[in-house]
Scaffold this motif. Structure first.
Motif, short mmCIF file in Angstrom:
data_model
loop_
_atom_site.label_atom_id
_atom_site.label_comp_id
_atom_site.label_asym_id
_atom_site.label_seq_id
_atom_site.Cartn_x
_atom_site.Cartn_y
_atom_site.Cartn_z
N ALA A 285 -29.54 34.48 -32.47
CA ALA A 285 -30.30 35.22 -33.12
C ALA A 285 -29.99 34.93 -34.72
CB ALA A 285 -30.29 36.84 -33.09
N ARG B 169 -36.51 33.92 -40.73
CA ARG B 169 -37.16 35.61 -40.58
C ARG B 169 -38.18 35.68 -40.12
NH1 ARG B 169 -36.80 37.30 -46.54
NH2 ARG B 169 -34.35 37.64 -46.13
N LYS C 141 -37.35 36.02 -36.39
CA LYS C 141 -36.57 37.14 -36.07
C LYS C 141 -37.76 38.16 -35.75
CE LYS C 141 -32.14 36.25 -37.97
NZ LYS C 141 -31.18 36.50 -39.02
N ALA C 142 -38.71 38.23 -36.52
CA ALA C 142 -39.71 39.33 -36.50
C ALA C 142 -40.33 39.21 -35.01
CB ALA C 142 -40.97 39.31 -37.43
N LEU D 208 -38.81 37.83 -32.21
CA LEU D 208 -37.89 38.30 -31.41
C LEU D 208 -37.84 39.73 -31.46
CD1 LEU D 208 -35.54 37.61 -29.54
CD2 LEU D 208 -33.91 37.50 -31.43
N ASP D 209 -37.67 40.50 -32.29
CA ASP D 209 -37.74 41.83 -32.60
C ASP D 209 -38.88 42.55 -31.78
OD1 ASP D 209 -35.38 41.75 -33.92
OD2 ASP D 209 -36.39 42.16 -36.08
N GLU D 210 -39.84 41.93 -31.90
CA GLU D 210 -41.31 42.25 -30.91
C GLU D 210 -41.03 42.34 -29.53
OE1 GLU D 210 -45.84 41.11 -30.78
OE2 GLU D 210 -45.00 41.01 -32.77
N VAL E 214 -38.01 42.12 -27.84
CA VAL E 214 -36.96 43.38 -27.72
C VAL E 214 -37.68 44.56 -27.41
CG1 VAL E 214 -34.86 44.24 -28.36
CG2 VAL E 214 -34.97 41.83 -28.66
N ARG E 215 -38.56 44.90 -28.80
CA ARG E 215 -39.31 46.28 -28.48
C ARG E 215 -40.08 46.41 -27.11
NH1 ARG E 215 -41.58 45.71 -33.39
NH2 ARG E 215 -39.53 45.54 -34.33
N SER F 158 -37.58 47.00 -24.52
CA SER F 158 -36.95 48.42 -24.13
C SER F 158 -38.10 49.37 -24.01
CB SER F 158 -36.41 48.57 -25.71
OG SER F 158 -37.32 48.85 -26.82
#
Length: 92
Positions: free
Chosen positions: A13, A18, A21-22, A24-26, A28-29, A32
């Motif tokens: 990561a 940048r 990473k957005a 990837l965050d999406e 992971v969200r 979850s």
């Protein structure tokens, strides 16, 4: 949802741009909120789930383990090439 991460996930990561990473965050969200969204693996990788997502224009895989109803362990992510071989090597 409590997220635990492996050192290999953190290293991968850190190398991302940048905007990646957005993405990837999406992913992971999404995991979850609905842990069953990933494909359950069998055999050597029993207990591991893999979620497919787009990182820019490239298809990436994110491997994770559901520990219990409230926690997930993010194992690693990356392109499909040699993904499962490396996952077997680093799986804890």
């Amino acid at each position: 949802m409590r997220l635990l991460v492996t050192p290999s996930f953190v290293r991968a990561a850190k190398r991302l741009h940048r905007s990646h990473k957005a993405d990837l965050d999406e992913a992971v969200r999404a995991i979850s909120t609905a842990p069953e969204i990933g494909e359950a693996k069998v055999g050597d990788l029993a207990g591991v789930r893999v979620y497919k997502f787009r990182l820019s224009n490239q298809l990436c895989l994110l491997a994770y383990r559901v520990l219990d109803e409230t926690s997930l362990k993010l194992l690693t992510f990356g392109p499909h090439e040699k993904f499962y071989r490396d996952l077997k090597r680093h799986d804890e």
